[in-house]
Design an enzyme around this catalytic site. Structure first.
Site, mmCIF file in Angstrom:
data_model
loop_
_atom_site.group_PDB
_atom_site.id
_atom_site.type_symbol
_atom_site.label_atom_id
_atom_site.label_comp_id
_atom_site.label_asym_id
_atom_site.label_seq_id
_atom_site.Cartn_x
_atom_site.Cartn_y
_atom_site.Cartn_z
ATOM 1 N N SER A 1 -49.339 -24.674 132.363
ATOM 2 C CA SER A 1 -50.256 -24.991 133.436
ATOM 3 C C SER A 1 -49.568 -25.212 134.787
ATOM 4 C CB SER A 1 -51.037 -26.265 133.089
ATOM 5 O OG SER A 1 -50.161 -27.385 132.984
ATOM 6 N N SER B 1 -46.072 -26.499 129.180
ATOM 7 C CA SER B 1 -46.522 -26.207 130.546
ATOM 8 C C SER B 1 -45.464 -26.345 131.614
ATOM 9 C CB SER B 1 -47.723 -27.094 130.901
ATOM 10 O OG SER B 1 -48.867 -26.679 130.197
ATOM 11 N N LYS C 1 -47.079 -31.147 141.672
ATOM 12 C CA LYS C 1 -48.203 -30.609 140.900
ATOM 13 C C LYS C 1 -49.452 -31.444 141.174
ATOM 14 C CE LYS C 1 -49.377 -29.238 136.138
ATOM 15 N NZ LYS C 1 -48.917 -29.197 134.727
#
EC number: 6.3.5.7
Length: 495
Positions: A158, A182, A78
């Protein structure tokens, strides 16, 4: 034979040790899949040369017999994790082009174990979002489509890039972060497993901060076993992070017996929301039945302060965000606005932040500054912290009463189309976190497991919430649920 990029971590580990294929071959397969999937917009920085070099180093370790479980496993990272010499932008223009001179603890532990970095994954800007539509790179498209409907769907947020990449077999696993859901929400939307560990189980050092008392890194994988293997690699105390706990890291994979006989699984009545879609209610009932059939005892429980969790979260998280994001000023790194004649440093700060932050980040920074301001601190922030204490106490009382884990839906719906939710009403988007934020406020571990499909052919997930530092038992409960649900859902490749 299963395509190499479609392998699980466990399958890759075992095959690499047997010599069925090499780390370079798996990495090559993933690189090819990534290059063919640009339509998903999941990878925002590709590192194929670095990946192949790391794969060759992993093959050398495998040949020498020095092969930890993650050795040779290609993963995506990420964009929130700092990776030495590789862009880490947190999907924000304010950090445009930033290449950290250091490595986050989580990624360093992966590389020490021989894992292979394929690149950086898209996300909501500074992890603020539930649909991956706030990213400076543009939205991620889910690898899933509704039956008979070609509109692009959200992979959730997210950690939307991570979820899409794992679901589409672009990588074997990915890192995510979870501040209010998330990891778990995008995992549920894309039919994968997402584990949010206990706060303090994994180091936050080198992870760009959103809300420091809520953020936690965790694995996003294809199976529960893979989540156990990856958590083993990234967990543990870190002297660089004062919030990481000196708690021993057990052998999570060894705990996966699938035997849940005698386990007491709580079902909180407060999670039965007005207007909950019938498919979510049916999935929840199915989950209860599957665990009961596996030998667990299902008990009704009450978590009375749940209804206050969402408003408390959307006070605490923006407050911490406004503090954490105050450091981004356009001076030392990232975006710096052009100064006009007569401008001073204040103009530089204001213009850089106005140009660098997206609309959702600005909204949350302003909310956070407001609730921390003189005259409002006690009325909002302090009161929200008191509610947080009550929410934590609800869980403690349930566990003290003999409940071993808690079963809830992971999301209030299946994945929705890009642009379908939010718009002029950001609160509609915030409601996606209704089942997940309690866990972050209480600092507990939780996992989303794919447990069914809706009528439109989209995956649905169930959430299991565990006791503090109880990831081993939680993973075993999830393993039983996964076994009962059957093979994980796989999207049809439209890209």
């Amino acid at each position: 034979m299963t395509a190499l990029n479609a392998l699980t971590i466990a399958e890759a580990r075992d095959g690499l040790r047997r010599g069925d294929f090499s780390a370079r071959e798996i990495t090559d397969a993933c690189i090819t899949a990534i290059d063919a999937a640009d339509a998903l917009n999941a990878f925002v920085t590709k590192t194929p040369e670095k990946a192949l070099a790391m794969a060759d180093a992993a093959d050398a370790r495998l040949k020498a017999g020095d092969a930890p479980a993650m050795c040779g496993v290609p993963v995506g990272i990420k964009d929130l994790f700092c990776t030495e010499g590789v862009r880490a932008q947190a999907a924000s223009d304010i950090l445009r082009g930033f290449k950290p001179p250091y490595e986050s603890t989580v990624t360093r532990r992966l590389w020490d174990d021989g894992a292979v970095m394929l690149g950086k994954l898209n996300m909501d800007e500074f992890a603020m979002g539930s649909s991956n539509e706030t990213s400076a790179y543009g939205p991620v498209a889910s690898p899933w489509r509704r039956r008979g409907d070609n509109r692009p769907l959200t992979p959730g947020g997210s950690s939307g890039g991570s979820a899409a990449a794992v679901s589409a077999d672009l990588c074997l696993a990915a890192t995510g972060t979870d501040t209010g859901g998330s990891i778990r929400q995008p995992a549920a939307f894309t039919g994968i497993v997402g584990l949010k560990p206990t706060y303090g189980r994994c180091s936050r050092w080198g992870v760009v901060a959103f809300a420091s008392s809520l953020d936690q890194a965790g694995p996003m994988t294809k199976t529960v076993r893979d989540a156990a293997i990856m958590l083993q690699a990234i967990a543990g105390e870190d002297a660089k992070d004062s919030t990481s706990a000196p708690i021993p890291v057990p052998d999570f994979e060894a705990a996966l017996t699938g035997d849940v006989r005698g386990r007491r699984i709580g079902v909180p009545k407060e999670y039965r929301l007005d207007g909950m879609p019938a498919e979510i209610e049916a999935l929840w009932a199915k989950g209860r039945a599957m665990l009961a059939d596996a030998g667990a005892e299902i008990v009704d429980i009450s978590l009375p302060h749940t209804k206050y969790a969402l408003p408390a979260y959307y006070i605490i998280a923006p407050a911490e965000a406004s503090s954490n994001l105050a450091r981004y000023d356009g001076v030392r790194y990232g975006l710096r606005a052009e100064l006009q004649p007569g401008d001073d440093m204040t103009d530089l700060y204001e213009r850089s932040r106005a140009e660098g932050f997206g609309a959702e980040v600005k909204r949350r920074v302003m909310i956070g500054a407001y609730v921390l301001s003189a005259g409002y601190y006690d009325a909002y922030y302090l009161r929200a912290q008191k509610v947080r204490t009550l929410i934590r106490r609800d869980f403690e009382q349930a566990f003290d009463a003999g409940v071993d884990a808690i079963l809830t839906p992971a999301t209030p719906s299946a994945a929705f189309a890009l642009g379908e939710v939010g718009g002029d009403d950001p609160v509609a988007m915030y409601l996606n976190d209704v089942f997940t934020v309690t866990v972050n406020l209480a600092g507990l571990p939780a996992i989303s497991v794919p447990a069914g499909m809706n009528e439109a052919g989209l995956p649905l997930g169930l959430q299991l919430i565990g006791q503090p530092w109880g990831e081993a038992a939680l993973l075993n409960d999830a393993c039983a649920l996964e076994n009962a649900a059957g093979a994980r859902p796989r999207p049809g490749a439209w890209w």
